[in-house]
Write an enzyme that holds these catalytic residues in place. Sequence first.
Site, PDB file in Angstrom:
ATOM      1  N   SER A 130       0.869  -1.192   0.000  1.00  0.00           N
ATOM      2  CA  SER A 130       0.000   0.000   0.000  1.00  0.00           C
ATOM      3  C   SER A 130       0.901   1.236   0.000  1.00  0.00           C
ATOM      4  CB  SER A 130      -0.863   0.021   1.269  1.00  0.00           C
ATOM      5  OG  SER A 130      -1.414   1.312   1.481  1.00  0.00           O
ATOM      6  N   TYR A 143      -1.146  -0.772  10.469  1.00  0.00           N
ATOM      7  CA  TYR A 143      -1.407  -1.111   9.059  1.00  0.00           C
ATOM      8  C   TYR A 143      -0.221  -0.678   8.197  1.00  0.00           C
ATOM      9  CZ  TYR A 143      -3.475  -1.188   4.407  1.00  0.00           C
ATOM     10  OH  TYR A 143      -3.710  -1.435   3.069  1.00  0.00           O
TER      11      TYR A 143
HETATM   12  P1  NAP Z   1     -11.446  -6.236   0.209  1.00  0.00           P
HETATM   13  O1  NAP Z   1     -12.464  -5.940  -0.852  1.00  0.00           O
HETATM   14  O2  NAP Z   1     -11.840  -6.212   1.633  1.00  0.00           O
HETATM   15  O3  NAP Z   1     -10.806  -7.662  -0.166  1.00  0.00           O
HETATM   16  C1  NAP Z   1     -10.068  -8.436   0.716  1.00  0.00           C
HETATM   17  C2  NAP Z   1     -10.011  -9.849   0.160  1.00  0.00           C
HETATM   18  O4  NAP Z   1      -9.234 -10.642   1.061  1.00  0.00           O
HETATM   19  C3  NAP Z   1     -11.380 -10.483   0.077  1.00  0.00           C
HETATM   20  O5  NAP Z   1     -11.458 -11.318  -1.063  1.00  0.00           O
HETATM   21  C4  NAP Z   1     -11.462 -11.305   1.358  1.00  0.00           C
HETATM   22  O6  NAP Z   1     -12.323 -12.410   1.133  1.00  0.00           O
HETATM   23  C5  NAP Z   1     -10.011 -11.745   1.497  1.00  0.00           C
HETATM   24  N1  NAP Z   1      -9.685 -12.048   2.870  1.00  0.00           N
HETATM   25  C6  NAP Z   1      -9.739 -11.218   3.944  1.00  0.00           C
HETATM   26  N2  NAP Z   1      -9.414 -11.861   5.057  1.00  0.00           N
HETATM   27  C7  NAP Z   1      -9.144 -13.139   4.699  1.00  0.00           C
HETATM   28  C8  NAP Z   1      -8.770 -14.302   5.415  1.00  0.00           C
HETATM   29  N3  NAP Z   1      -8.601 -14.273   6.745  1.00  0.00           N
HETATM   30  N4  NAP Z   1      -8.594 -15.451   4.728  1.00  0.00           N
HETATM   31  C9  NAP Z   1      -8.775 -15.487   3.398  1.00  0.00           C
HETATM   32  N5  NAP Z   1      -9.123 -14.421   2.657  1.00  0.00           N
HETATM   33  C10 NAP Z   1      -9.313 -13.274   3.317  1.00  0.00           C
HETATM   34  O7  NAP Z   1     -10.248  -5.216   0.128  1.00  0.00           O
HETATM   35  P2  NAP Z   1      -9.228  -4.823  -1.052  1.00  0.00           P
HETATM   36  O8  NAP Z   1      -9.194  -3.355  -1.122  1.00  0.00           O
HETATM   37  O9  NAP Z   1      -9.506  -5.585  -2.279  1.00  0.00           O
HETATM   38  O10 NAP Z   1      -7.872  -5.279  -0.360  1.00  0.00           O
HETATM   39  C11 NAP Z   1      -6.970  -6.175  -0.932  1.00  0.00           C
HETATM   40  C12 NAP Z   1      -5.561  -5.793  -0.530  1.00  0.00           C
HETATM   41  O11 NAP Z   1      -5.258  -4.489  -1.039  1.00  0.00           O
HETATM   42  C13 NAP Z   1      -5.303  -5.727   0.987  1.00  0.00           C
HETATM   43  O12 NAP Z   1      -4.070  -6.344   1.259  1.00  0.00           O
HETATM   44  C14 NAP Z   1      -5.221  -4.220   1.257  1.00  0.00           C
HETATM   45  O13 NAP Z   1      -4.410  -3.932   2.359  1.00  0.00           O
HETATM   46  C15 NAP Z   1      -4.626  -3.727  -0.039  1.00  0.00           C
HETATM   47  N6  NAP Z   1      -4.836  -2.302  -0.336  1.00  0.00           N
HETATM   48  C16 NAP Z   1      -6.095  -1.798  -0.519  1.00  0.00           C
HETATM   49  C17 NAP Z   1      -6.250  -0.445  -0.802  1.00  0.00           C
HETATM   50  C18 NAP Z   1      -7.607   0.177  -1.019  1.00  0.00           C
HETATM   51  O14 NAP Z   1      -7.697   1.414  -1.037  1.00  0.00           O
HETATM   52  N7  NAP Z   1      -8.666  -0.610  -1.203  1.00  0.00           N
HETATM   53  C19 NAP Z   1      -5.129   0.389  -0.907  1.00  0.00           C
HETATM   54  C20 NAP Z   1      -3.874  -0.162  -0.711  1.00  0.00           C
HETATM   55  C21 NAP Z   1      -3.741  -1.499  -0.437  1.00  0.00           C
HETATM   56  P3  NAP Z   1     -13.268 -13.096   2.254  1.00  0.00           P
HETATM   57  O15 NAP Z   1     -13.879 -12.010   3.058  1.00  0.00           O
HETATM   58  O16 NAP Z   1     -14.216 -13.902   1.418  1.00  0.00           O
HETATM   59  O17 NAP Z   1     -12.341 -13.979   3.020  1.00  0.00           O
END
Ligand code: NAP
Length: 218
Positions: A130, A143
């Site tokens: 991130s 985080y």
């Molecule tokens: P998200 O929509 O909440 O997706 C998270 C994914 O991870 C979901 O598919 C969730 O599926 C899975 N997950 C969460 N906990 C889990 C567990 N214990 N076991 C297995 N799967 C799990 O959020 P996102 O934005 O796509 O985030 C993905 C990554 O991007 C993260 O690492 C986040 O830190 C990073 N990121 C996001 C942003 C942003 O602005 N969105 C910015 C920078 C970095 P289930 O709930 O079905 O398990």
Amino acid sequence: GASSGIGATYADRLAKAGYDLILVARNEDRLAVFAKGLIAETGRLVETIVADLSNADDLARVETTLKTNLAITLLVNNAGLGASAPLLQSDVTKMGDMITLNVSVLTRLTYAALPAFASRGAGTVINISSVAALSPGLLNGVYAGTKAFVLAFSQSINHELGAKGIRVQVVLPGATATDFWNKAGMPIEHLPKGIVMPVGDMVDAALAGLEQGELVTI
Ligand code: NAP
């Protein structure tokens, strides 16, 4: 972390690029519906593994798949969770859970995949960090610390194994429109609209960086 958001978008783009997929997440129904749609749309093989990666037994099942399935050529370490509360307002148990998923799980999955990649002299790891890795004041400090770990760990993999045919890319997204923000306690509507990327743009930009051989893509 392929059932929603960034991970689901990677799955969509990789299937359309000709990859067969193994999708991992907790939400069984969402994974099943998503996999069915991808198969119908792309004709690729799409398996699912329902697993809570924070659970040791579930994590071990996914590690075994990574160690034993020699068809695996690419690992996307995307599952992660965030938080927006400052230190004095955050619960240390939740911080520990975040460190487990964002750091320990990512590390273990990488360790599971890399020996086979190294012995073949080929394989790619995409680690989702991130921009918070570079700007620890943006959100919750734990985080940011977990994402700084992902950046440093990825750079070290490139240093140690890049010459052995292993590709690593660490992706540092800015604010991206997914459920992440609601789960992290800061509705995305609270962010200035101009800084929020659609998730498709984020993943397409990151994959363009991968194609260009970038180690770090912001
Ligand atoms: P998200 O929509 O909440 O997706 C998270 C994914 O991870 C979901 O598919 C969730 O599926 C899975 N997950 C969460 N906990 C889990 C567990 N214990 N076991 C297995 N799967 C799990 O959020 P996102 O934005 O796509 O985030 C993905 C990554 O991007 C993260 O690492 C986040 O830190 C990073 N990121 C996001 C942003 C942003 O602005 N969105 C910015 C920078 C970095 P289930 O709930 O079905 O398990």
